[in-house]
Each structure stands twice: as C-alpha cells, then as structure tokens.
Design a protein around this motif. Sequence first.
Motif, PDB file in Angstrom:
ATOM      1  N   UNK B 205       0.841  -1.193   0.000  1.00  0.00           N
ATOM      2  CA  UNK B 205       0.000   0.000   0.000  1.00  0.00           C
ATOM      3  C   UNK B 205       0.877   1.245   0.000  1.00  0.00           C
ATOM      4  N   UNK B 206       0.688   2.084  -0.984  1.00  0.00           N
ATOM      5  CA  UNK B 206       1.567   3.227  -1.186  1.00  0.00           C
ATOM      6  C   UNK B 206       1.605   4.143   0.047  1.00  0.00           C
ATOM      7  N   UNK B 207       0.428   4.427   0.600  1.00  0.00           N
ATOM      8  CA  UNK B 207       0.380   5.350   1.748  1.00  0.00           C
ATOM      9  C   UNK B 207       1.088   4.732   2.945  1.00  0.00           C
ATOM     10  N   UNK B 208       0.793   3.460   3.174  1.00  0.00           N
ATOM     11  CA  UNK B 208       1.379   2.766   4.321  1.00  0.00           C
ATOM     12  C   UNK B 208       2.901   2.702   4.203  1.00  0.00           C
ATOM     13  N   UNK B 209       3.397   2.330   3.030  1.00  0.00           N
ATOM     14  CA  UNK B 209       4.843   2.225   2.825  1.00  0.00           C
ATOM     15  C   UNK B 209       5.498   3.589   2.976  1.00  0.00           C
ATOM     16  N   UNK B 210       4.878   4.624   2.419  1.00  0.00           N
ATOM     17  CA  UNK B 210       5.455   5.963   2.523  1.00  0.00           C
ATOM     18  C   UNK B 210       5.552   6.431   3.966  1.00  0.00           C
ATOM     19  N   UNK B 211       4.587   6.022   4.775  1.00  0.00           N
ATOM     20  CA  UNK B 211       4.617   6.455   6.168  1.00  0.00           C
ATOM     21  C   UNK B 211       5.685   5.703   6.968  1.00  0.00           C
ATOM     22  N   UNK B 212       6.011   4.473   6.558  1.00  0.00           N
ATOM     23  CA  UNK B 212       6.911   3.653   7.381  1.00  0.00           C
ATOM     24  C   UNK B 212       8.337   3.556   6.828  1.00  0.00           C
ATOM     25  N   UNK B 213       8.488   3.452   5.518  1.00  0.00           N
ATOM     26  CA  UNK B 213       9.829   3.205   4.966  1.00  0.00           C
ATOM     27  C   UNK B 213      10.722   4.417   5.186  1.00  0.00           C
ATOM     28  N   UNK B 214      11.924   4.144   5.664  1.00  0.00           N
ATOM     29  CA  UNK B 214      12.894   5.219   5.888  1.00  0.00           C
ATOM     30  C   UNK B 214      12.604   6.065   7.107  1.00  0.00           C
ATOM     31  N   UNK B 215      11.674   5.615   7.944  1.00  0.00           N
ATOM     32  CA  UNK B 215      11.288   6.379   9.132  1.00  0.00           C
ATOM     33  C   UNK B 215      11.735   5.618  10.373  1.00  0.00           C
ATOM     34  N   UNK B 216      12.190   6.349  11.355  1.00  0.00           N
ATOM     35  CA  UNK B 216      12.566   5.715  12.621  1.00  0.00           C
ATOM     36  C   UNK B 216      13.719   4.746  12.483  1.00  0.00           C
ATOM     37  N   UNK B 217      14.769   5.191  11.774  1.00  0.00           N
ATOM     38  CA  UNK B 217      15.893   4.288  11.516  1.00  0.00           C
ATOM     39  C   UNK B 217      16.823   4.239  12.734  1.00  0.00           C
ATOM     40  N   UNK B 218      17.268   3.040  13.069  1.00  0.00           N
ATOM     41  CA  UNK B 218      18.313   2.892  14.078  1.00  0.00           C
ATOM     42  C   UNK B 218      19.377   1.970  13.489  1.00  0.00           C
ATOM     43  N   UNK B 219      20.635   2.317  13.741  1.00  0.00           N
ATOM     44  CA  UNK B 219      21.713   1.502  13.171  1.00  0.00           C
ATOM     45  C   UNK B 219      21.924   0.258  14.020  1.00  0.00           C
ATOM     46  N   UNK B 220      22.566  -0.714  13.414  1.00  0.00           N
ATOM     47  CA  UNK B 220      22.847  -1.971  14.094  1.00  0.00           C
ATOM     48  C   UNK B 220      23.669  -1.730  15.366  1.00  0.00           C
ATOM     49  N   UNK B 221      24.691  -0.879  15.251  1.00  0.00           N
ATOM     50  CA  UNK B 221      25.590  -0.615  16.379  1.00  0.00           C
ATOM     51  C   UNK B 221      24.834   0.034  17.528  1.00  0.00           C
ATOM     52  N   UNK B 222      23.990   1.011  17.193  1.00  0.00           N
ATOM     53  CA  UNK B 222      23.223   1.689  18.240  1.00  0.00           C
ATOM     54  C   UNK B 222      22.272   0.715  18.921  1.00  0.00           C
ATOM     55  N   UNK B 223      21.623  -0.108  18.116  1.00  0.00           N
ATOM     56  CA  UNK B 223      20.653  -1.047  18.683  1.00  0.00           C
ATOM     57  C   UNK B 223      21.339  -1.990  19.667  1.00  0.00           C
ATOM     58  N   UNK B 224      22.542  -2.437  19.321  1.00  0.00           N
ATOM     59  CA  UNK B 224      23.262  -3.354  20.216  1.00  0.00           C
ATOM     60  C   UNK B 224      23.711  -2.608  21.470  1.00  0.00           C
ATOM     61  N   UNK B 225      24.231  -1.391  21.274  1.00  0.00           N
ATOM     62  CA  UNK B 225      24.710  -0.621  22.425  1.00  0.00           C
ATOM     63  C   UNK B 225      23.578  -0.321  23.389  1.00  0.00           C
ATOM     64  N   UNK B 226      22.379  -0.144  22.865  1.00  0.00           N
ATOM     65  CA  UNK B 226      21.237   0.127  23.724  1.00  0.00           C
ATOM     66  C   UNK B 226      20.601  -1.156  24.256  1.00  0.00           C
ATOM     67  N   UNK B 227      21.144  -2.298  23.919  1.00  0.00           N
ATOM     68  CA  UNK B 227      20.605  -3.552  24.443  1.00  0.00           C
ATOM     69  C   UNK B 227      19.249  -3.903  23.887  1.00  0.00           C
ATOM     70  N   UNK B 228      18.925  -3.383  22.707  1.00  0.00           N
ATOM     71  CA  UNK B 228      17.620  -3.665  22.103  1.00  0.00           C
ATOM     72  C   UNK B 228      17.620  -5.093  21.558  1.00  0.00           C
ATOM     73  N   UNK B 229      16.511  -5.800  21.763  1.00  0.00           N
ATOM     74  CA  UNK B 229      16.401  -7.179  21.279  1.00  0.00           C
ATOM     75  C   UNK B 229      15.079  -7.336  20.537  1.00  0.00           C
ATOM     76  N   UNK B 230      14.804  -8.543  20.119  1.00  0.00           N
ATOM     77  CA  UNK B 230      13.522  -8.835  19.490  1.00  0.00           C
ATOM     78  C   UNK B 230      13.413  -8.310  18.067  1.00  0.00           C
ATOM     79  N   UNK B 231      12.184  -8.170  17.556  1.00  0.00           N
ATOM     80  CA  UNK B 231      11.993  -7.729  16.168  1.00  0.00           C
ATOM     81  C   UNK B 231      12.681  -6.405  15.867  1.00  0.00           C
TER      82      UNK B 231
END
Lengths: 159, 457
Positions: B205-231
């Motif tokens: 869905x164009x609207x849905x993809x536009x709202x989500x893709x490229x939004x709220x990006x976190x890098x792999x390194x940051x995610x690990x440093x912050x102890x983020x797990x799961x999906x």
Amino acid sequence: MNIIELIQNKFPDLVVSTHDQCGDQTVVIRKEGIVTLAKFLKYDPELDFNMLTDLTCVDYLKMNQEPRFEMVYHFYSLTKNHRLRVKALVEEKSPEVDTLCELWPIANWFEREVWDMFGIRFKNHPNLKRILLYEEFVGHPLRKDYPYDKRQPIIGPKN
Amino acid sequence: MENEYTPLTTSDDALDSQSMLINMGPAHPAMHGVIRLILKLDGEQVMDAEVEIGYLHRAFEKSAEQGNYLQVVPYTDRLNYVSPLINNFGYVCAVEKLMGLQVTERADYIRVIMSEISRVCDHLTCIAATTMELGAFTAFLYFMKAREFLYELVEMVTGARLTISYARVGGVKADLPDGFKEKTLSALKETRKTLKELDLLMTRNRIFVDRLAGVGIISKEDAIAYGITGPFLRATGVDYDVRKAEPYHVYDRIDFDIPVGSNGDSYDRYLVRMEEMQQSMRIIEQALAQMKPGPVCVSPSAKEIPGAEMVDEAKMGKTKGLMELGAVVDPTLEGTGKEHQKLIYPSGTPNEKKVMLPAKENTYGNIEGLMNHFKLIMIGHGMAPPKGEAYFPVEGGTGELGFYVVSDGTDRPYRVRVRPPCFPTMAAFHKIIKGGMVADVIATFGTVNMIAGELDR
C-alpha cells in the motif's frame, strides 16, 4: 573457554569470589573495578561482550550479608553467544558506583532505575534522576527496610 | 556522552530559532495513555526529545517479594498483558532453573504452543495499533479478527483471555482440552487467510509504505549498544533470537527461521513481525505433530475416575485408596492436571521438589490432598528453592524477557527482577525520533510495541 578463570587470571586483586550456580557464570568483584572490568569484557576479542542485557541491584539487608548491596550486571555476547554475570559489592555507608554510560548508553536508564529503587548513586552519570517514580517521592522502595504498605501522596509533574 | 542529556528549556534565542516545547502524552491517544514525550520542535521537525515513563508503575518487584513463589505468577500476567503466557513461562522457568527442576516433555510442548500463540497475538496487536494510528482503521479490525481466533484458543486452554495464570512451577495448570488440536489447526488456517488479506491490503500500500519506509531508523551498532532485542533488533539485520541462541523448552527440536531486516526502519520492523507470525504458526503445527500424551507436570501417573464420583465417594467416607486415583474434570477446573492425583510426592522425592499443588478434587475430597495443599500454601511451609540466584531469558513478543530470581532459602522470593524487553527500546527512542517529523513519531512509536505493563512494572 572458561570465562571465570580468564578474568581471575587477568584481575586477581579485583575478584572477590566466583561461582557458576545453575550454570550462570558469575564473578563477584570490588566495586572500584567495575569500569575496568566492563571495558575489558567489551573490547577483548575473545570475550566480546557487546551487550549489557540487564543491570540491577539486590539489597541483602534481610539476609544479614555484608556488604549490604550488590550491583548485578548481566552481559551477553551476540558474536560468541555466551553470558556472564558480574556482581559488584557496595557498602551501605558509601552507596556509590561508577557509571557504565560511556560504554553502553542503555546503562543510563538502568542506573536511573537503580537510583530510584535502591538509592545507589552513580559517579559521572549524565542525568541521575528518578525514572519510574516522581522526584518528590521520599525513600527508595526496593530497599528491604522500606515498608511494603507505606503510602505517599502522588505529586504530579510541575511543568 | 556528557552532551547526551541537556535539560529542555526554551533558551533566550528561542524566538529567533522558533523552537517550541510540546508535550506529547501522557493523555495522547497514540501514546497509549502512559508515556510522556517532551519534544523540542522547529516547525514540524523534532530537534530533541525526552521520554518520561513510570505512569503505570505498580511495584511489581516489591509485590513479588511479599508472597510465596506461586503467588508471583498472577502478577506476571500483568507485565506484558498482550502475551501474558510468555511472561508466565519465563518466570516459572527461572524458578525451575533455581531448583534444578526438569519439567515433563508434554509440559514443554504445551509451553511452546502457548508461547507461540501469544507471540502471534502480540505481533498482531502491535501491527494493528500501528495501522490504526496511521489511519487504517479497516486493517485494524482485520487484525483484531485474526487475533480473536487465537484468543479463543487461549480461553479454551486457560479459562481466561488475559489474566490467565496458566504456568506452574513444575509444569502447567492443566492439560490441553479435547479437540484443541483440530481447533488450533482451523484457527491457524483462518489466521493465515486473514494475514494474506492483510498482506495484500498493507504491504504494498503506497500510503502505508510511505509512512513507514525510511522512518525511525536505528543503526545496528546503536541497537546493540542500547541492548535492544527482538523484532526491533532483527529489523537492523542481527539474527539474535533467544529461541535459537539458547534454546529453552523444546525449541531445539523444531525447525523455524529467524526473519531479519536490513534497514532498521519502521517498515522493516513491520515486515519482520509479519514473517515471524508465519514462523510462529509453523512452530505451533510442528509442536502439535510432535507432542505425545503424558503428564503435564512433575508427578507420577494414576488411574482416573470422574471428579464428581471421587468427591461423592469421599463424602460417603470411602477414602481407602482414593489418593491413588486421578479425577477427570473440566479442563478449566482442573487443579494441576489429569496425570497427577496420586499425591504428588512419592516417597524418596527430595524435599525441594515439592512444587505442584494437588488437584482441587484431592484438596476438597481427601485429607491427604488437603494436607498437601495446606503445606504448600501456608507461609513458611511452601516450596523453597535452595539459596542462590538464577537468570532465565526467554524470547518475549518484544524481545528478550529475562527473569532474575534470588532465593534466600525460604518459601518467599528474596528478589524478582524483570528485564523488560521494551525498556531498552524506549531508552533509545529519543535518539530514533530526533531529526524526524513530528507525525513520524507516531509511526515509529507504534512499531516499538511499547507495553507499559512491563515497561513500568
């Protein structure tokens, strides 16, 4: 590879005791060395503990254990898939530990929670204030001498 | 690191830079009523943000220290109230690890099946909330419909939809009811059908993809440093899943894949969750095919008679040999399971293995059962793990859910610590939304799957 032995050989004067109860490898250290040890754990290629999974505290007042507090750190390595628990002994007289914020940013919130619940201060912490409770709350509720049924008025945020 | 926190104030040059402080929450509908974001805006752009939590703090960890070990189980229902079964199992597994208790094979399979049903519910709810907050109310109702099929299964097994308290130290409360397998397979079929419809409706869905893709990006390194797990972590490309890394229950006997993303944006998190639901359903089917009949809790087997008959006999005083018998009752009434009436502790069982409550028919029907029950419930007599500590991680709906239990050798937990999976994500949230648009805060927040019950405990 035995992580406990490796740490014992590397920091003989830091380690107080070790155990691997229930299969959880545990190192008990003096609190002065927590940053040194954490740095070693994070940057040593053999260990590569890149994740600080959990950070908490236990109040051993009711178990008559000396010293009263133990900081409990759970480390995990995504690359090597192993875990380690590090416990740092904290006296009641000077409840202060060095922060791990510079190594793992998540320590910021975990340490705020420990300050909130146990009243342990973290040296060089950038923003040490309560996280789950409000600033006007008196006392630290997870300490064993804080009564379970004590009531306090809830004071909302000021701004 | 020193610069990471600066108090948010409108400075003297505020008028020049046109920055503005705005409160989002705690009474904002998209903040689920429990989170306060303080945003520093420049027009529509988020310059800086601060997250304030604690609005749903209920002193879980303090309450857990007050009662005995089993009395903590109902509290864990309320941690992640979308997938309470996983919390239940996480806690009892930590206590079992502390006691060195090995549960039966069937109990492990039941735990796997119920955990995966919960995981699908969790993901469905998360995506449903995200789509609704982005305006797609129709899709929300589709997701709720799919979840309803699974909630019916949960209700059938546990007798409740949310406050289920199904796990026990040493097994589960009751065996699966008759017809569970058929009902599950048809529920999975319906869920798959609904998910396929949703896939057609949303994924491209164009609207849905536009709202989500490229939004709220976190890098792999940051995610690990912050102890983020799961999906959330897996969307950045790290294939860490506790079920694979350190298999518990019987996950090592089941074949499933871990979906990973590549960009770490909201759209990847949506895709990872969609695929994980398919994998969870695969796991349920395999577990149903593999599991064999047997006891659902640590206990010897016994001959069975109908529960009402047993009570009648006891009322007439015919108690001889009654404790050797098992009672058949409605699954939601069952105390601990069919296999387990012969008073749980045969001679020679070590003391610390006294963990399971006797079935209700025994408690009410004969003196042995009553004594047994009494000994486990009375303060100072109940199950007492040896002095020590144990940490047990399970894969919750949002990530690694860890329980750290300290025992002082008495029947009350000395300390119960939960490692809530969405806590690290919320700690990193200010970083994720910084620089984005204020409307994207909602889209990103939805994909975090923040559950205040476990965040604030």
